[in-house]
Motif scaffolding. Structure first.
Motif, PDB file in Angstrom:
ATOM      1  N   ALA A 117      57.151 -82.316 -44.235  1.00  0.00           N
ATOM      2  CA  ALA A 117      56.346 -81.646 -43.356  1.00  0.00           C
ATOM      3  C   ALA A 117      56.397 -80.092 -43.027  1.00  0.00           C
ATOM      4  O   ALA A 117      55.077 -79.765 -42.676  1.00  0.00           O
ATOM      5  CB  ALA A 117      57.618 -81.534 -41.935  1.00  0.00           C
ATOM      6  N   GLU A 118      57.191 -79.844 -43.894  1.00  0.00           N
ATOM      7  CA  GLU A 118      56.819 -77.707 -44.477  1.00  0.00           C
ATOM      8  C   GLU A 118      55.669 -78.415 -44.841  1.00  0.00           C
ATOM      9  O   GLU A 118      54.409 -77.210 -44.990  1.00  0.00           O
ATOM     10  CB  GLU A 118      57.691 -78.314 -45.047  1.00  0.00           C
ATOM     11  CG  GLU A 118      57.534 -76.270 -45.141  1.00  0.00           C
ATOM     12  CD  GLU A 118      57.357 -75.097 -43.742  1.00  0.00           C
ATOM     13  OE1 GLU A 118      57.030 -73.523 -44.100  1.00  0.00           O
ATOM     14  OE2 GLU A 118      57.885 -75.700 -43.174  1.00  0.00           O
ATOM     15  N   THR A 119      55.417 -79.039 -46.093  1.00  0.00           N
ATOM     16  CA  THR A 119      54.032 -79.045 -46.422  1.00  0.00           C
ATOM     17  C   THR A 119      52.965 -79.736 -46.395  1.00  0.00           C
ATOM     18  O   THR A 119      51.422 -78.537 -46.550  1.00  0.00           O
ATOM     19  CB  THR A 119      54.137 -79.965 -48.106  1.00  0.00           C
ATOM     20  OG1 THR A 119      55.651 -80.029 -49.146  1.00  0.00           O
ATOM     21  CG2 THR A 119      53.252 -80.022 -48.775  1.00  0.00           C
ATOM     22  N   GLU A 120      52.731 -80.393 -45.259  1.00  0.00           N
ATOM     23  CA  GLU A 120      52.029 -80.225 -44.805  1.00  0.00           C
ATOM     24  C   GLU A 120      52.154 -79.855 -43.620  1.00  0.00           C
ATOM     25  O   GLU A 120      50.369 -79.650 -43.444  1.00  0.00           O
ATOM     26  CB  GLU A 120      51.876 -82.383 -44.063  1.00  0.00           C
ATOM     27  CG  GLU A 120      51.138 -82.515 -42.933  1.00  0.00           C
ATOM     28  CD  GLU A 120      49.981 -82.732 -44.166  1.00  0.00           C
ATOM     29  OE1 GLU A 120      49.085 -82.796 -42.673  1.00  0.00           O
ATOM     30  OE2 GLU A 120      50.187 -83.174 -44.714  1.00  0.00           O
ATOM     31  N   ARG A 121      52.550 -79.359 -43.028  1.00  0.00           N
ATOM     32  CA  ARG A 121      52.530 -77.729 -42.464  1.00  0.00           C
ATOM     33  C   ARG A 121      51.125 -76.858 -43.248  1.00  0.00           C
ATOM     34  O   ARG A 121      50.816 -75.926 -42.571  1.00  0.00           O
ATOM     35  CB  ARG A 121      53.833 -77.408 -42.047  1.00  0.00           C
ATOM     36  CG  ARG A 121      53.711 -77.589 -40.826  1.00  0.00           C
ATOM     37  CD  ARG A 121      54.962 -77.011 -39.926  1.00  0.00           C
ATOM     38  NE  ARG A 121      56.301 -76.856 -40.341  1.00  0.00           N
ATOM     39  CZ  ARG A 121      56.848 -77.467 -40.194  1.00  0.00           C
ATOM     40  NH1 ARG A 121      57.605 -79.083 -39.530  1.00  0.00           N
ATOM     41  NH2 ARG A 121      58.287 -77.822 -41.336  1.00  0.00           N
ATOM     42  N   ASN A 122      51.988 -76.739 -44.341  1.00  0.00           N
ATOM     43  CA  ASN A 122      51.109 -75.628 -45.470  1.00  0.00           C
ATOM     44  C   ASN A 122      49.732 -75.924 -45.114  1.00  0.00           C
ATOM     45  O   ASN A 122      48.538 -74.923 -45.313  1.00  0.00           O
ATOM     46  CB  ASN A 122      51.657 -75.220 -46.480  1.00  0.00           C
ATOM     47  CG  ASN A 122      53.333 -74.245 -46.684  1.00  0.00           C
ATOM     48  OD1 ASN A 122      53.725 -73.569 -45.302  1.00  0.00           O
ATOM     49  ND2 ASN A 122      54.445 -74.245 -47.361  1.00  0.00           N
ATOM     50  N   ARG A 123      49.613 -77.118 -46.237  1.00  0.00           N
ATOM     51  CA  ARG A 123      48.595 -78.153 -46.431  1.00  0.00           C
ATOM     52  C   ARG A 123      47.620 -77.962 -44.649  1.00  0.00           C
ATOM     53  O   ARG A 123      45.933 -77.187 -45.097  1.00  0.00           O
ATOM     54  CB  ARG A 123      48.567 -79.535 -46.517  1.00  0.00           C
ATOM     55  CG  ARG A 123      47.349 -79.627 -47.338  1.00  0.00           C
ATOM     56  CD  ARG A 123      47.439 -81.394 -47.059  1.00  0.00           C
ATOM     57  NE  ARG A 123      47.003 -81.880 -46.049  1.00  0.00           N
ATOM     58  CZ  ARG A 123      45.930 -82.220 -45.588  1.00  0.00           C
ATOM     59  NH1 ARG A 123      44.684 -81.753 -45.712  1.00  0.00           N
ATOM     60  NH2 ARG A 123      46.398 -83.048 -44.188  1.00  0.00           N
ATOM     61  N   GLN A 124      47.907 -77.712 -43.712  1.00  0.00           N
ATOM     62  CA  GLN A 124      46.672 -78.026 -42.959  1.00  0.00           C
ATOM     63  C   GLN A 124      46.217 -76.477 -42.474  1.00  0.00           C
ATOM     64  O   GLN A 124      45.228 -75.780 -41.992  1.00  0.00           O
ATOM     65  CB  GLN A 124      48.256 -78.513 -41.197  1.00  0.00           C
ATOM     66  CG  GLN A 124      47.892 -80.275 -41.616  1.00  0.00           C
ATOM     67  CD  GLN A 124      48.371 -80.445 -40.243  1.00  0.00           C
ATOM     68  OE1 GLN A 124      49.194 -79.775 -39.136  1.00  0.00           O
ATOM     69  NE2 GLN A 124      48.646 -82.035 -40.373  1.00  0.00           N
ATOM     70  N   LYS A 125      47.212 -75.680 -42.707  1.00  0.00           N
ATOM     71  CA  LYS A 125      47.700 -74.005 -42.774  1.00  0.00           C
ATOM     72  C   LYS A 125      45.768 -73.772 -43.583  1.00  0.00           C
ATOM     73  O   LYS A 125      45.333 -72.855 -43.311  1.00  0.00           O
ATOM     74  CB  LYS A 125      48.514 -73.050 -42.636  1.00  0.00           C
ATOM     75  CG  LYS A 125      48.437 -71.436 -42.081  1.00  0.00           C
ATOM     76  CD  LYS A 125      49.511 -70.872 -42.779  1.00  0.00           C
ATOM     77  CE  LYS A 125      49.380 -69.438 -42.450  1.00  0.00           C
ATOM     78  NZ  LYS A 125      50.226 -68.669 -42.723  1.00  0.00           N
ATOM     79  N   ALA A 126      46.157 -74.068 -44.582  1.00  0.00           N
ATOM     80  CA  ALA A 126      45.355 -73.996 -45.852  1.00  0.00           C
ATOM     81  C   ALA A 126      44.129 -74.688 -45.062  1.00  0.00           C
ATOM     82  O   ALA A 126      43.260 -73.504 -45.728  1.00  0.00           O
ATOM     83  CB  ALA A 126      45.811 -74.361 -46.816  1.00  0.00           C
ATOM     84  N   VAL A 127      43.939 -75.757 -44.291  1.00  0.00           N
ATOM     85  CA  VAL A 127      42.690 -76.516 -44.579  1.00  0.00           C
ATOM     86  C   VAL A 127      41.928 -75.796 -43.490  1.00  0.00           C
ATOM     87  O   VAL A 127      40.847 -75.213 -43.300  1.00  0.00           O
ATOM     88  CB  VAL A 127      42.683 -77.498 -43.860  1.00  0.00           C
ATOM     89  CG1 VAL A 127      41.693 -78.211 -43.185  1.00  0.00           C
ATOM     90  CG2 VAL A 127      43.047 -79.038 -45.361  1.00  0.00           C
TER      91      VAL A 127
END
Length: 188
Positions: free
Chosen positions: A78-88
């Protein structure tokens, strides 16, 4: 010439050998008794008090940790996905390659042709004097420079003056010889 001891001569060899353990045991018992009867209340010695309590009704049971391994893995994902969405979201507003292309490197990792994905190691070195968030877009291209897949990674709180790394994995580029490259990199 060997001289025999007076005890052996008086009792014979066998009897002297059987007395040896008995004599040692008697010495140990006498020494222990002497230690137990000494006066420990004199100056320079320590006294101790021992309190005897009742046995607990039941021994404590091992409790299961609050989080299971599956829950921990889910929180990391979930943390990795949050970071990915923030990066997108960060890369949507970036014109060109971004302000941090010089801070990022990528290297393709060898995998067997039967693997289900292609992988690249992405490294970010933060040259600034404070921690920063990095958004990185990695493209997997074939030998004709056709983009087969792009993967966005978010590096949260990359420490100052240090290098952090993550793997970029692509299922779309599986089974094809691809080359990873940095398409965009932005430091926030």
């Amino acid at each position: 010439m060997n001289q025999t001891s007076p005890v052996r001569r008086a009792l014979g060899g066998r009897a002297a050998r059987s007395l040896t353990p008995a004599v040692l045991a008697a010495l140990i018992v006498a020494g222990t008794a002497a230690c137990g009867s000494s006066d420990t209340s004199s100056q320079g010695t320590a006294q101790s008090t021992r309190t005897v309590s009742a046995e607990p009704a039941a021994s404590p049971k091992a409790t299961e940790s609050q989080r299971t391994q599956r829950e921990f893995a889910a929180s990391v994902s979930a943390e990795t996905e949050r970071n990915r969405q923030k990066a997108v979201a960060m890369l949507k507003g970036v014109k060109g390659k971004g302000n941090a292309v010089k801070d990022v490197s990528v290297r393709g990792l060898a995998v067997a042709p039967s693997e289900q994905f292609r992988s690249a190691l992405v490294r970010v070195t933060n040259p600034t004097d404070k921690a920063a968030f990095y958004a990185v877009k990695v493209e997997f291209v074939d030998s004709s420079d056709k983009v087969l897949d792009s993967v966005v990674l978010g590096f949260a709180d990359a420490p100052s003056g240090r290098t952090v790394s993550q793997h970029a994995n692509s299922r779309k580029a599986a089974g094809v010889k691809t080359f990873p490259r940095i398409a965009q990199a932005e430091r926030g």
